[in-house]
Design an enzyme around this catalytic site. Sequence first.
Site, PDB file in Angstrom:
ATOM      1  N   CYS A  79       6.519   8.577 -15.051  1.00  0.00           N
ATOM      2  CA  CYS A  79       7.591   9.047 -14.475  1.00  0.00           C
ATOM      3  C   CYS A  79       7.310   9.034 -12.926  1.00  0.00           C
ATOM      4  CB  CYS A  79       7.473  10.575 -14.889  1.00  0.00           C
ATOM      5  SG  CYS A  79       7.455  11.817 -13.573  1.00  0.00           S
TER       6      CYS A  79
ATOM      7  N   CYS B  45       6.807  11.939 -10.678  1.00  0.00           N
ATOM      8  CA  CYS B  45       5.298  12.424 -10.797  1.00  0.00           C
ATOM      9  C   CYS B  45       4.817  11.221  -9.652  1.00  0.00           C
ATOM     10  CB  CYS B  45       4.693  12.008 -12.006  1.00  0.00           C
ATOM     11  SG  CYS B  45       5.484  12.824 -13.282  1.00  0.00           S
TER      12      CYS B  45
END
Length: 430
Positions: free
Chosen positions: A47, A50
């Site tokens: 991600c 992230c």
Amino acid sequence: MDGIKLLSLLAGVLCLGGATKVLELSDRFLELRGDSKWLVMFYAPWCGHCKKLEPIWNHVAHALYGTDIRVGRVDCTRFTAVATEFTIKGFPTILYIQGDERHMYRGDRTKDEIVGFGVRMSAPAVQHLDSHQDLHDTVTRDRLFFLYAGAQEGSLWESYKSQADEMRTLHFFYHIKSDCMEDHYTLESNPAVMVFKDNKHYYFPTPQDTDNQTLLNNTLADWLNHERFFLYPKITHGNLAQLWKLKKYLVITVVKESKIGTITTDEDVEDYVDGYKFKDMVESVIQNNREKYHNHFQFGWTGTPDLANSIAMERLPLPSLLVVNATTLHHHMPEDPAKHLTPEAIQLFLDAVLAQNAPAYGGDSWPVRAFRMYYNARSSLEDMWLGNPVLTAVLFGLPLGFLSLICYSIWCSDILDADDEEEEHHEKKE
Ligand SMILES: *[C@@H]1O[C@H](CO)[C@@H](O)[C@H](O)[C@H]1NC(C)=O
Ligand SMILES: *[C@@H]1O[C@H](CO)[C@@H](O)[C@H](O)[C@H]1NC(C)=O
Ligand SMILES: *[C@@H]1O[C@H](CO)[C@@H](O)[C@H](O)[C@H]1NC(C)=O
């Protein structure tokens, strides 16, 4: 479980993440977390958001090192039991966890904001200030906070305490004895509730009838909700959802933000200076008319035009002034270009919006929503193209090219076949 035992257990089970102070947690976190205070980031390796949060998270861990708050992270693709236990629905998710308590962080993903959240959640909902000096330190440190001055009893205190419980994920709540304040402030009432922000403080107008607890709870909740933003905050993806909830008109000043490297030509410099002059001018209008506008408008500015473009569904010129009705999502814009607006013109425009005389665009009907989706998809594609035409072409062009080739060949053969049949048909008829 005492601290030392827990620490040794943790050290045995979890590997300390390299030079950083972030603890890498596994499924065993569920058994071992005990009653300790945890700030945990739930992430997935693929991600992008992230990855962006990772360096910030290291700073958070660094800042909280030495406090009793432990900072960790869980790779949810590997440790699904933890992800399930905490019902993680998106990445990254930041949770404060202590015993049965868990609170999700919803603000901007900056170090200071996240550290503030951790500190607030680990302390009582209402923190006590012991002296005027404490208050002074708080004013300089937490730029916006609520304060209850007076004895910790009675209906106002009960309401304040319960609201603090509900809103503590977002804001700081303090208590001070009234005599600690009296040298420096004249309290409008005793007890009193105040907000400190924008280098000023404002009082909660305590209703006459404080015996009706429901009424008091509701009035205080409304007031807290209305006062919980600065006069002219920067609008970000993190606070936009909260700003919508005010159900006021949201007035957005859109300027070009300076980023290293984006200002190269004289024209850029001029745009930039114009933008900031305009932003300051709007601020002066708001400051001089706080009483008049405060109940109806929330002001803010953004240096990320995308956010405003997506509301207006067009590429706005910079600088711009955009007013959005948070209930209906209609937006209003002054007729003249923002560069030519004077403070008087801005006031006339805001008055027209308030009187519902200003032309409204957009809204929240289905066609508009569909168009907004289309606009957002198109502009992200355009941005991709501007950022990296080759990659965009490869990602979208090539597969589309292949797809159209395949479709072409399938469809064409079908159509040709059909035509052939028809022709045969006709021929037979004749
Ligand atoms: C108001 O808030 C207090 C404090 O939590 C709560 O105990 C009380 O039930 C609320 N009163 C009403 C009538 O909603
Ligand atoms: C208290 O205030 C609420 C909300 O305004 C109202 O509905 C209720 O009747 C009031 N109760 C009393 C006892 O006055
Ligand atoms: C938004 O529009 C509605 C409908 O026109 C109106 O009733 C309301 O007062 C407007 N303003 C806000 C802040 O919702």
